[in-house]
Design a protein around this motif. Structure first.
Motif, mmCIF file in Angstrom:
data_model
loop_
_atom_site.group_PDB
_atom_site.id
_atom_site.type_symbol
_atom_site.label_atom_id
_atom_site.label_comp_id
_atom_site.label_asym_id
_atom_site.label_seq_id
_atom_site.Cartn_x
_atom_site.Cartn_y
_atom_site.Cartn_z
ATOM 1 N N GLN A 6 0.853 -1.182 0.000
ATOM 2 C CA GLN A 6 0.000 0.000 0.000
ATOM 3 C C GLN A 6 0.893 1.236 0.000
ATOM 4 O OE1 GLN A 6 -2.499 -1.616 3.544
ATOM 5 N NE2 GLN A 6 -3.550 0.163 2.710
ATOM 6 N N LEU A 7 0.549 2.201 -0.802
ATOM 7 C CA LEU A 7 1.300 3.455 -0.799
ATOM 8 C C LEU A 7 0.721 4.442 0.201
ATOM 9 C CD1 LEU A 7 1.974 3.933 -4.623
ATOM 10 C CD2 LEU A 7 3.539 3.115 -2.865
ATOM 11 N N GLU A 8 -0.301 4.026 0.908
ATOM 12 C CA GLU A 8 -0.949 4.856 1.926
ATOM 13 C C GLU A 8 -0.878 4.122 3.260
ATOM 14 O OE1 GLU A 8 -1.832 7.830 1.028
ATOM 15 O OE2 GLU A 8 -1.672 7.528 -1.125
ATOM 16 N N LYS A 9 -1.620 4.590 4.252
ATOM 17 C CA LYS A 9 -1.649 3.930 5.558
ATOM 18 C C LYS A 9 -2.465 2.648 5.484
ATOM 19 C CE LYS A 9 -5.648 6.334 7.360
ATOM 20 N NZ LYS A 9 -6.252 6.986 8.458
ATOM 21 N N THR A 10 -2.194 1.748 6.407
ATOM 22 C CA THR A 10 -2.917 0.481 6.452
ATOM 23 C C THR A 10 -4.380 0.719 6.814
ATOM 24 O OG1 THR A 10 -2.306 0.173 8.779
ATOM 25 C CG2 THR A 10 -0.875 -0.835 7.115
ATOM 26 N N ASP A 11 -5.214 -0.227 6.401
ATOM 27 C CA ASP A 11 -6.635 -0.152 6.728
ATOM 28 C C ASP A 11 -7.205 -1.559 6.841
ATOM 29 O OD1 ASP A 11 -7.435 -1.061 4.053
ATOM 30 O OD2 ASP A 11 -6.904 0.946 3.393
ATOM 31 N N HIS A 12 -8.398 -1.638 7.422
ATOM 32 C CA HIS A 12 -8.976 -2.951 7.679
ATOM 33 C C HIS A 12 -9.375 -3.686 6.402
ATOM 34 C CE1 HIS A 12 -12.524 -0.371 7.469
ATOM 35 N NE2 HIS A 12 -13.222 -1.454 7.201
ATOM 36 N N SER A 13 -9.662 -2.972 5.328
ATOM 37 C CA SER A 13 -10.014 -3.674 4.089
ATOM 38 C C SER A 13 -8.806 -4.425 3.526
ATOM 39 C CB SER A 13 -10.608 -2.717 3.058
ATOM 40 O OG SER A 13 -9.669 -1.765 2.639
ATOM 41 N N HIS A 14 -7.627 -3.832 3.621
ATOM 42 C CA HIS A 14 -6.429 -4.536 3.157
ATOM 43 C C HIS A 14 -6.100 -5.719 4.072
ATOM 44 C CE1 HIS A 14 -5.719 -1.183 0.389
ATOM 45 N NE2 HIS A 14 -4.906 -2.004 -0.237
ATOM 46 N N LEU A 15 -6.347 -5.568 5.360
ATOM 47 C CA LEU A 15 -6.140 -6.699 6.269
ATOM 48 C C LEU A 15 -7.051 -7.856 5.877
ATOM 49 C CD1 LEU A 15 -4.883 -8.035 8.724
ATOM 50 C CD2 LEU A 15 -6.573 -6.849 10.142
ATOM 51 N N GLY A 16 -8.299 -7.559 5.550
ATOM 52 C CA GLY A 16 -9.214 -8.596 5.087
ATOM 53 C C GLY A 16 -8.734 -9.245 3.805
ATOM 54 N N GLN A 17 -8.218 -8.435 2.888
ATOM 55 C CA GLN A 17 -7.670 -8.981 1.647
ATOM 56 C C GLN A 17 -6.501 -9.920 1.949
ATOM 57 O OE1 GLN A 17 -6.697 -5.290 -0.303
ATOM 58 N NE2 GLN A 17 -8.551 -5.311 -1.529
ATOM 59 N N ILE A 18 -5.625 -9.489 2.841
ATOM 60 C CA ILE A 18 -4.468 -10.306 3.186
ATOM 61 C C ILE A 18 -4.903 -11.654 3.741
ATOM 62 C CG2 ILE A 18 -2.573 -10.510 4.857
ATOM 63 C CD1 ILE A 18 -2.127 -7.460 4.422
ATOM 64 N N LEU A 19 -5.866 -11.649 4.645
ATOM 65 C CA LEU A 19 -6.350 -12.907 5.230
ATOM 66 C C LEU A 19 -6.964 -13.808 4.157
ATOM 67 C CD1 LEU A 19 -7.899 -11.551 8.542
ATOM 68 C CD2 LEU A 19 -5.736 -12.788 8.263
ATOM 69 N N THR A 20 -7.736 -13.205 3.252
ATOM 70 C CA THR A 20 -8.361 -13.976 2.171
ATOM 71 C C THR A 20 -7.306 -14.587 1.257
ATOM 72 O OG1 THR A 20 -10.315 -12.555 2.215
ATOM 73 C CG2 THR A 20 -9.932 -13.804 0.190
ATOM 74 N N TYR A 21 -6.363 -13.766 0.815
ATOM 75 C CA TYR A 21 -5.321 -14.256 -0.090
ATOM 76 C C TYR A 21 -4.448 -15.315 0.580
ATOM 77 C CZ TYR A 21 -6.360 -9.848 -2.563
ATOM 78 O OH TYR A 21 -6.964 -8.803 -3.202
ATOM 79 N N ALA A 22 -4.042 -15.058 1.808
ATOM 80 C CA ALA A 22 -3.157 -15.997 2.515
ATOM 81 C C ALA A 22 -3.830 -17.351 2.676
ATOM 82 C CB ALA A 22 -2.756 -15.428 3.870
ATOM 83 N N ALA A 23 -5.110 -17.340 3.031
ATOM 84 C CA ALA A 23 -5.829 -18.605 3.202
ATOM 85 C C ALA A 23 -5.974 -19.340 1.875
ATOM 86 C CB ALA A 23 -7.207 -18.342 3.820
ATOM 87 N N ALA A 24 -6.393 -18.619 0.828
ATOM 88 C CA ALA A 24 -6.615 -19.258 -0.469
ATOM 89 C C ALA A 24 -5.318 -19.777 -1.090
ATOM 90 C CB ALA A 24 -7.293 -18.276 -1.421
ATOM 91 N N LEU A 25 -4.233 -19.038 -0.886
ATOM 92 C CA LEU A 25 -2.938 -19.428 -1.470
ATOM 93 C C LEU A 25 -2.126 -20.348 -0.560
ATOM 94 C CD1 LEU A 25 -1.966 -15.897 -2.809
ATOM 95 C CD2 LEU A 25 -2.655 -17.871 -4.203
ATOM 96 N N GLU A 26 -2.650 -20.574 0.653
ATOM 97 C CA GLU A 26 -1.933 -21.349 1.669
ATOM 98 C C GLU A 26 -0.535 -20.786 1.900
ATOM 99 O OE1 GLU A 26 -2.149 -25.509 0.656
ATOM 100 O OE2 GLU A 26 -4.342 -25.517 0.792
ATOM 101 N N ALA A 27 -0.466 -19.455 1.962
ATOM 102 C CA ALA A 27 0.814 -18.772 2.168
ATOM 103 C C ALA A 27 1.287 -18.999 3.601
ATOM 104 C CB ALA A 27 0.664 -17.282 1.897
#
Length: 110
Positions: free
Chosen positions: A76-97
């Protein structure tokens, strides 16, 4: 003796106007991933940029060549936010990161 440069604080948007079109491709370059991996103790090999995860797209997906596990990089080129945290959790789970790297201009306390 080597000449040292001076670190200078800049606004990220002055260098990279758009995350997906400017920053993500720059970060995904082999040399830049190598520097990031060295700092974090990982050996990162690019799997892809804007990798489809259902109807969404993960910024950068790498493989850690030490163990073959997926590494998710969200930027993110801006400050963190809860929508990006949700994206991270979704991607990490789906990709088994096994590892998530979240790069942002500023991290909020939350």
């Amino acid at each position: 003796m080597s000449e040292l440069g001076k670190l200078e604080r800049v606004q990220l948007r002055e260098i990279w106007q758009h995350e997906a079109y400017n920053f993500t491709p720059w970060l995904a370059e082999a040399g830049n991933l190598a520097i990031l991996g060295e700092v974090l103790g990982l050996d990162l090999e690019l799997v892809g940029q804007e990798v489809a995860v259902g109807p969404y797209a993960a910024d950068i997906v790498c493989k850690d060549t030490f163990d073959g596990a997926h590494v998710l990089i969200e930027n993110q080129l801006e400050k963190t936010d809860h929508s990006h945290l949700g994206q991270i959790l979704t991607y990490a789970a789906a990709l088994e990161a096994h590892t998530v790297i979240w790069i942002a201009a500023r991290f909020t306390d939350e």
